[in-house]
Design an enzyme around this catalytic site. Structure first.
Site, PDB file in Angstrom:
ATOM      1  N   THR A  74       0.844  -1.206   0.000  1.00  0.00           N
ATOM      2  CA  THR A  74       0.000   0.000   0.000  1.00  0.00           C
ATOM      3  C   THR A  74       0.877   1.253   0.000  1.00  0.00           C
ATOM      4  O   THR A  74       0.665   2.183  -0.786  1.00  0.00           O
ATOM      5  CB  THR A  74      -0.931  -0.002   1.234  1.00  0.00           C
ATOM      6  OG1 THR A  74      -1.721  -1.200   1.197  1.00  0.00           O
ATOM      7  CG2 THR A  74      -1.847   1.202   1.245  1.00  0.00           C
ATOM      8  N   GLN A 179       0.780  -9.857  -5.875  1.00  0.00           N
ATOM      9  CA  GLN A 179       0.304 -11.249  -5.956  1.00  0.00           C
ATOM     10  C   GLN A 179       1.137 -12.090  -6.918  1.00  0.00           C
ATOM     11  O   GLN A 179       1.078 -13.318  -6.880  1.00  0.00           O
ATOM     12  CB  GLN A 179      -1.169 -11.283  -6.410  1.00  0.00           C
ATOM     13  CG  GLN A 179      -2.136 -10.636  -5.436  1.00  0.00           C
ATOM     14  CD  GLN A 179      -2.288 -11.410  -4.128  1.00  0.00           C
ATOM     15  OE1 GLN A 179      -1.908 -12.572  -4.013  1.00  0.00           O
ATOM     16  NE2 GLN A 179      -2.832 -10.756  -3.121  1.00  0.00           N
ATOM     17  N   SER A 199       5.020  -6.820  -1.551  1.00  0.00           N
ATOM     18  CA  SER A 199       4.828  -6.907  -0.111  1.00  0.00           C
ATOM     19  C   SER A 199       5.325  -8.258   0.396  1.00  0.00           C
ATOM     20  O   SER A 199       5.021  -9.294  -0.200  1.00  0.00           O
ATOM     21  CB  SER A 199       3.331  -6.770   0.166  1.00  0.00           C
ATOM     22  OG  SER A 199       3.103  -6.674   1.543  1.00  0.00           O
ATOM     23  N   HIS A 201       4.571 -10.019   3.121  1.00  0.00           N
ATOM     24  CA  HIS A 201       3.706 -10.987   3.813  1.00  0.00           C
ATOM     25  C   HIS A 201       2.905 -11.863   2.859  1.00  0.00           C
ATOM     26  O   HIS A 201       2.284 -12.833   3.281  1.00  0.00           O
ATOM     27  CB  HIS A 201       2.797 -10.288   4.827  1.00  0.00           C
ATOM     28  CG  HIS A 201       1.685  -9.464   4.267  1.00  0.00           C
ATOM     29  ND1 HIS A 201       0.411  -9.953   4.115  1.00  0.00           N
ATOM     30  CD2 HIS A 201       1.639  -8.185   3.837  1.00  0.00           C
ATOM     31  CE1 HIS A 201      -0.365  -8.988   3.631  1.00  0.00           C
ATOM     32  NE2 HIS A 201       0.355  -7.915   3.452  1.00  0.00           N
ATOM     33  N   THR A 237      13.684   4.973  10.527  1.00  0.00           N
ATOM     34  CA  THR A 237      14.683   3.933  10.831  1.00  0.00           C
ATOM     35  C   THR A 237      14.299   2.619  10.145  1.00  0.00           C
ATOM     36  O   THR A 237      13.152   2.181  10.220  1.00  0.00           O
ATOM     37  CB  THR A 237      14.795   3.752  12.363  1.00  0.00           C
ATOM     38  OG1 THR A 237      15.100   5.019  12.920  1.00  0.00           O
ATOM     39  CG2 THR A 237      15.873   2.754  12.734  1.00  0.00           C
ATOM     40  N   CYS A 337      -9.013  -7.866   1.384  1.00  0.00           N
ATOM     41  CA  CYS A 337      -8.885  -6.556   2.023  1.00  0.00           C
ATOM     42  C   CYS A 337     -10.237  -5.889   2.137  1.00  0.00           C
ATOM     43  O   CYS A 337     -10.456  -5.078   3.012  1.00  0.00           O
ATOM     44  CB  CYS A 337      -7.971  -5.654   1.218  1.00  0.00           C
ATOM     45  SG  CYS A 337      -6.526  -6.484   0.695  1.00  0.00           S
TER      46      CYS A 337
END
Ligand SMILES: Cc1ncc(COP(=O)(O)O)c(C=O)c1O
Length: 393
Positions: A74, A179, A199, A201, A237, A337
């Site tokens: 995102t 995906q 992403s 995850h 960071t 989502c």
């Protein structure tokens, strides 16, 4: 052994691999310092961070300078779209009609910067209509974004062809590859793509970390100020341990030459076979119909279905999710989502699915944790759940 829940929602998120958990734990214990600090703890963290960057870059056929670490897809998408467009004089932004809400939300912000937004239509399988290419890439188009692997219906878009056409016309091209990446590693430097979001995850890495890949020539304005980390493009960071986890998650994935074949190979060939076996079994049940492209042309772990009862009346996908969950099977209706909401699927709408059937979508996405012995059980429980939804409708 059958687990308490058979998890068929890899497109929503995936369980971290043991090697990922181990890599994260090791870094949390031994390299927890701030990589910008000049003392020993900082230097250890900086070295660890650099090792992860080099490993990630090698896995993706990229240079370390091409990587910008973010909190996930995102954020990557917002940085790509807003960071490029806020820098340029406004024009037309074109995106596919089947983008993830991350892209549509960023596009909505572009309109307040004076950009116009146009949707690239898709066919009934959810694939971009290439007959619209010339028209849509005419001036004033200045940036295009197309989702590479569609999360809800599994369609794979011809991003190499679109990227080449954009490059020939001096149009910036971004793809949301969130995906697709779990099904095969790309070779970044060989692709005609200016910006790519991913992403961790979704590929059995940790939640909370992602990347924006950016070709060197692309000018980008950071969305936030601060310590100037990530070459100044994304201050804050760095999540050293999460990046070590991402590097570990990429390691076992097969590589994929997108210039030669449109469909990625699938994380393992076993996974693809399991998907095909499960799909054929489910399609034998009355009232089950495949939604999106045929198996060879879709994401290799992806099944999207539309459901009706024996009388041809649509069954509720959300109701099926609950019934399957009661039977220990985790799936989602539409895109995970937005599956907490009951609104019509914009993806099925763009594909021309009849309004009465748009609530009957169900998505099953597999991963390496599924055993061959789970498949018959899934089919059995699926049939039970359909009967239960039908009888209570
Ligand atoms: C295609 C696509 N893009 C973007 C996202 C958002 O990813 P993240 O959760 O990392 O922000 C998702 C997650 O569902 C997705 O499937």
């Amino acid at each position: 052994m059958i687990p308490a829940e058979i998890y068929l929602d890899a497109a929503a998120t995936t369980p971290p691999l043991p090697s990922v958990v181990e890599a994260i734990q090791q870094v949390q214990l031994s390299a927890w310092g701030n990589p910008s600090s000049l003392h020993r703890s900082g230097l250890v963290a900086a070295e660890t961070l650099e090792r992860s960057r080099v490993s990630i870059a090698q896995h993706l056929g990229a240079g370390t300078a091409d990587l910008i670490c973010t909190s996930g897809a995102t954020e990557s998408v917002h940085l790509a779209l807003l960071g490029c467009c806020s820098n340029r004089s406004p024009g037309r932004f074109v995106m596919s009609a089947v983008e993830h809400p991350a892209v549509t939300a960023a596009a909505a912000q572009l309109t307040s910067l004076g950009w116009s937004v146009e949707l690239w239509p898709v066919n009934h399988e959810g694939v971009i209509r290439l007959d619209q290419l010339e028209r849509l890439l005419e001036p004033p188009t200045r940036m295009v974004s197309v989702i590479w692997g569609q999360s809800e219906v599994g369609a794979i878009q011809p991003v190499v062809e679109i990227g080449e056409a954009c490059r020939n016309r001096g149009i910036l091209f971004h793809t949301d590859a969130t995906q697709l990446l779990p099904q095969g590693r790309i070779s970044w430097h060989q692709l005609p793509i200016d910006l790519l979001s991913l992403s961790a995850h979704k590929l059995q890495g940790p939640r909370g970390v992602g990347l924006l890949l950016k070709q060197e020539h692309v000018e980008l304005r950071p969305l936030q100020g601060g310590g100037g980390q990530e070459q100044g493009f994304r201050s804050g960071t760095e999540p050293v341990a999460l990046l070590a986890g991402l590097a570990a998650a990429l390691q076992p994935l097969p590589s994929f030459d997108a210039s030669k074949t449109t469909a990625p190979p699938g994380a393992t060939s076993r996974l693809r076979l399991q998907r095909d076996r499960l799909l054929s079994a489910l399609l034998q049940l009355p009232g089950v119909e495949l939604c999106g492209p045929c198996p060879d042309d879709r994401l290799p772990n992806h099944i999207a279905l539309l459901l009706t009862n024996r009388e041809g009346q649509p069954l509720s996908g959300r109701h099926m999710v609950r019934e399957l969950s009661r039977r220990g099977i985790a799936v989602s209706s539409g895109s995970a989502c937005s599956s907490g909401q009951s609104s019509d699927s914009s993806v099925l709408t763009a594909m021309g699915v009849d309004p009465s059937r748009r609530q009957s979508g169900l998505r099953l996405t597999l991963g390496g944790w599924i055993g061959d012995d789970h498949l018959a059980l899934i089919q059995e429980r699926f049939a039970e759940a359909m009967a239960s939804v039908d009888s209570s409708a």
